[in-house]
Design an enzyme around this catalytic site. Structure first.
Site, PDB file in Angstrom:
ATOM      1  N   CYS A  54       0.812  -1.226   0.000  1.00 26.59           N
ATOM      2  CA  CYS A  54       0.000   0.000   0.000  1.00 26.59           C
ATOM      3  C   CYS A  54       0.845   1.276   0.000  1.00 26.59           C
ATOM      4  CB  CYS A  54      -0.944  -0.013   1.193  1.00 26.59           C
ATOM      5  SG  CYS A  54      -1.912  -1.519   1.297  1.00 26.59           S
ATOM      6  N   HIS A  95      -3.612   6.998   1.984  1.00 21.92           N
ATOM      7  CA  HIS A  95      -4.000   5.644   1.594  1.00 21.92           C
ATOM      8  C   HIS A  95      -5.340   5.332   2.254  1.00 21.92           C
ATOM      9  CE1 HIS A  95      -4.208   1.446   0.984  1.00 21.92           C
ATOM     10  NE2 HIS A  95      -3.856   1.111   2.211  1.00 21.92           N
ATOM     11  N   ASN A 139     -10.248  -0.670   0.146  1.00 21.27           N
ATOM     12  CA  ASN A 139      -8.798  -0.524   0.150  1.00 21.27           C
ATOM     13  C   ASN A 139      -8.246  -1.075  -1.164  1.00 21.27           C
ATOM     14  OD1 ASN A 139      -6.042  -0.826   0.535  1.00 21.27           O
ATOM     15  ND2 ASN A 139      -6.209  -1.612   2.621  1.00 21.27           N
TER      16      ASN A 139
HETATM   17  O1  UT7 Z   1      -3.713  -1.282   3.606  1.00 21.86           O
HETATM   18  C1  UT7 Z   1      -2.975  -1.653   4.716  1.00 21.86           C
HETATM   19  C2  UT7 Z   1      -3.426  -2.913   5.284  1.00 21.86           C
HETATM   20  N1  UT7 Z   1      -4.624  -2.991   6.034  1.00 21.86           N
HETATM   21  C3  UT7 Z   1      -5.125  -2.148   6.945  1.00 21.86           C
HETATM   22  O2  UT7 Z   1      -4.793  -1.019   7.046  1.00 21.86           O
HETATM   23  C4  UT7 Z   1      -6.136  -2.664   7.907  1.00 21.86           C
HETATM   24  C5  UT7 Z   1      -5.864  -2.163   9.294  1.00 21.86           C
HETATM   25  N2  UT7 Z   1      -6.796  -2.730  10.252  1.00 21.86           N
HETATM   26  C6  UT7 Z   1      -8.097  -2.384  10.296  1.00 21.86           C
HETATM   27  O3  UT7 Z   1      -8.567  -1.555   9.544  1.00 21.86           O
HETATM   28  C7  UT7 Z   1      -8.944  -3.007  11.372  1.00 21.86           C
HETATM   29  O4  UT7 Z   1      -8.106  -3.683  12.292  1.00 21.86           O
HETATM   30  C8  UT7 Z   1     -10.008  -4.006  10.805  1.00 21.86           C
HETATM   31  C9  UT7 Z   1     -11.080  -3.223  10.083  1.00 21.86           C
HETATM   32  C10 UT7 Z   1      -9.328  -4.988   9.859  1.00 21.86           C
HETATM   33  C11 UT7 Z   1     -10.655  -4.767  11.937  1.00 21.86           C
HETATM   34  O5  UT7 Z   1     -11.223  -3.864  12.868  1.00 21.86           O
HETATM   35  P1  UT7 Z   1     -10.955  -4.075  14.431  1.00 21.86           P
HETATM   36  O6  UT7 Z   1     -11.739  -3.045  15.109  1.00 21.86           O
HETATM   37  O7  UT7 Z   1      -9.455  -4.060  14.627  1.00 21.86           O
HETATM   38  O8  UT7 Z   1     -11.583  -5.497  14.693  1.00 21.86           O
HETATM   39  P2  UT7 Z   1     -10.897  -6.837  15.224  1.00 21.86           P
HETATM   40  O9  UT7 Z   1      -9.997  -7.420  14.194  1.00 21.86           O
HETATM   41  O10 UT7 Z   1     -10.325  -6.573  16.590  1.00 21.86           O
HETATM   42  O11 UT7 Z   1     -12.167  -7.772  15.358  1.00 21.86           O
HETATM   43  C12 UT7 Z   1     -13.249  -7.432  16.257  1.00 21.86           C
HETATM   44  C13 UT7 Z   1     -14.325  -8.475  16.099  1.00 21.86           C
HETATM   45  C14 UT7 Z   1     -13.821  -9.908  16.179  1.00 21.86           C
HETATM   46  O12 UT7 Z   1     -14.791 -10.658  16.865  1.00 21.86           O
HETATM   47  P3  UT7 Z   1     -14.611 -11.017  18.434  1.00 21.86           P
HETATM   48  O13 UT7 Z   1     -13.326 -11.793  18.520  1.00 21.86           O
HETATM   49  O14 UT7 Z   1     -14.544  -9.694  19.139  1.00 21.86           O
HETATM   50  O15 UT7 Z   1     -15.826 -11.810  18.727  1.00 21.86           O
HETATM   51  C15 UT7 Z   1     -13.778 -10.342  14.744  1.00 21.86           C
HETATM   52  O16 UT7 Z   1     -13.937 -11.741  14.611  1.00 21.86           O
HETATM   53  O17 UT7 Z   1     -14.957  -8.335  14.811  1.00 21.86           O
HETATM   54  C16 UT7 Z   1     -14.979  -9.631  14.174  1.00 21.86           C
HETATM   55  N3  UT7 Z   1     -14.932  -9.435  12.736  1.00 21.86           N
HETATM   56  C17 UT7 Z   1     -16.018  -9.262  11.984  1.00 21.86           C
HETATM   57  N4  UT7 Z   1     -17.328  -9.220  12.277  1.00 21.86           N
HETATM   58  C18 UT7 Z   1     -18.195  -9.017  11.266  1.00 21.86           C
HETATM   59  C19 UT7 Z   1     -13.810  -9.354  11.942  1.00 21.86           C
HETATM   60  N5  UT7 Z   1     -14.198  -9.148  10.675  1.00 21.86           N
HETATM   61  C20 UT7 Z   1     -15.548  -9.067  10.661  1.00 21.86           C
HETATM   62  C21 UT7 Z   1     -16.510  -8.863   9.662  1.00 21.86           C
HETATM   63  N6  UT7 Z   1     -17.811  -8.830  10.009  1.00 21.86           N
HETATM   64  N7  UT7 Z   1     -16.165  -8.659   8.360  1.00 21.86           N
END
Ligand code: UT7
Length: 332
Positions: free
Chosen positions: A116, A256, A286
């Site tokens: 990215c 980005h 993204n």
């Molecule tokens: O381009 C560069 C590369 N990428 C990025 O910049 C991404 C950077 N990271 C992020 O944007 C965020 O970390 C995410 C959007 C990927 C995730 O958000 P988060 O607030 O960090 O969520 P998390 O990974 O801590 O997950 C929270 C919960 C989990 O459930 P539990 O364990 O709390 O029950 C996940 O299993 O959300 C769950 N979850 C989902 N739920 C519904 C993860 N993906 C999804 C989904 N739909 N698509």
């Protein structure tokens, strides 16, 4: 060293697939909701390439549009730098396929693998070539078809990414315009945070590898999130400082597009009001190396950029890599 020229952006262009995939469409594929995706990321929909569309075909179309905008014939290009994490092949370079497609016979063409951050790295490289006099016309392309590399069974990643390409044509301009500074960095210690594990020489493709989907994008999202929030602000301030500018001088921030919350944290670190922050993540998701040139093209098309404006581009991603460019817009 006395610098006699800077590298200015002479024209920009973008190309995205026609097919739109909404959050509601994703609800039918994986266990997710429109509400989760919107509130956690800011994404509403993304573009998905057809089987015939690849990073090189989208990149070539964005390049043709950028060349037309710049009024530069393809034959005049000295160099094509393509930033991509989803090249048509492992090798040869996607930049070579774009070269052939647009007829840029004189150009040296190669890819940058910085995920990215690729467009920011590409702009820094192009600018150095032009400043040193080793090239006069350089095309920098960010082109991605991430939908072909995501694991459509992994809700933590498949909802995030989209396909598209953006391009910029660079050439010499006055020393107080164009790319004023770039700041870049990498930390290989975080190489496993965002990775496409298989398909290279370390983990060759086998039936077991395919079964485990190791040839698909894997990401430790919340760790990347924490890294991104810190690094985005730091590297922008570093690049601004190199250009002897402060956040108060910034006319438009084009980051980005990974997550609205990450963008807002970086903007707030620099004290930028919402009207100075460009966001189109809601429509494209993204698109990795393509997100900044797509954002820049839309900002220019919407009339949000005028000559003399100070633009800041910032990216972060797999590697880990990060970088920012400060550009004084040099086009009327
Ligand atoms: O381009 C560069 C590369 N990428 C990025 O910049 C991404 C950077 N990271 C992020 O944007 C965020 O970390 C995410 C959007 C990927 C995730 O958000 P988060 O607030 O960090 O969520 P998390 O990974 O801590 O997950 C929270 C919960 C989990 O459930 P539990 O364990 O709390 O029950 C996940 O299993 O959300 C769950 N979850 C989902 N739920 C519904 C993860 N993906 C999804 C989904 N739909 N698509």
């Amino acid at each position: 060293m006395q610098r006699s020229v800077n590298a200015g952006i002479l024209g920009v262009g973008m190309a995205v697939p026609e097919r739109v995939m909404t959050n509601a469409d994703l609800e039918k594929i994986v266990d997710t909701t429109d509400e989760w995706i919107r509130t956690r990321t800011g994404i509403r929909e993304r573009r998905i390439s057809s089987p015939d569309e690849t990073s090189s075909t989208l990149g070539a179309e964005a390049s043709r549009r950028a060349l037309a905008h710049a009024r530069v014939p393809a034959e005049e290009l000295d160099m094509i730098i393509c930033a991509t994490a989803t090249g048509d092949y492992i090798w040869p370079a996607t930049a070579c396929l774009i070269q052939q497609a647009i007829g840029a016979k004189r150009a040296t063409a190669y890819d940058i693998t910085a995920a990215c951050s690729g467009f920011v790295y590409g702009l820094a490289t192009a600018s150095a070539y032009i400043q040193s006099g080793q090239a006069r016309r350089v095309l920098v392309v960010g082109a991605e078809t991430l939908s072909k590399m995501v694991n459509w069974e992994d809700r933590a990643t498949c909802v995030l990414f989209g396909d598209g390409a953006g391009a910029a044509v660079l050439g010499p301009c006055a020393p107080d315009e164009g790319v004023l500074s770039s700041a870049t960095g990498s930390d290989g210690g975080g190489f496993e945070m965002i990775i496409l594990p298989a398909g290279g020489t370390k983990i060759p493709i086998t039936p077991e590898v395919l079964e485990q989907k190791l040839n698909r994008i894997f990401m430790r999202g919340s760790e990347v999130y924490k890294f991104a929030v810190k690094i985005m602000g730091d590297v922008c301030l570093d690049a601004l400082c190199k250009a002897n500018l402060t956040p108060a001088d910034v006319s438009l921030f084009i980051p980005h597009q990974a997550n609205t919350r990450i963008i807002e944290a970086a903007a707030s670190r620099m004290g930028l009001p919402p009207e100075k922050v460009f966001i189109n993540l809601d429509r494209y998701g993204n698109t990795s190396a393509a997100s900044i040139p797509i954002g820049l093209t839309e900002a220019v098309t919407e009339g949000r950029v005028k000559r003399g404006d100070v633009l800041v581009f910032v990216g972060f991603g797999a590697g880990l890599t990060w970088g920012a460019n400060v550009v004084r817009w040099s086009r009327d």
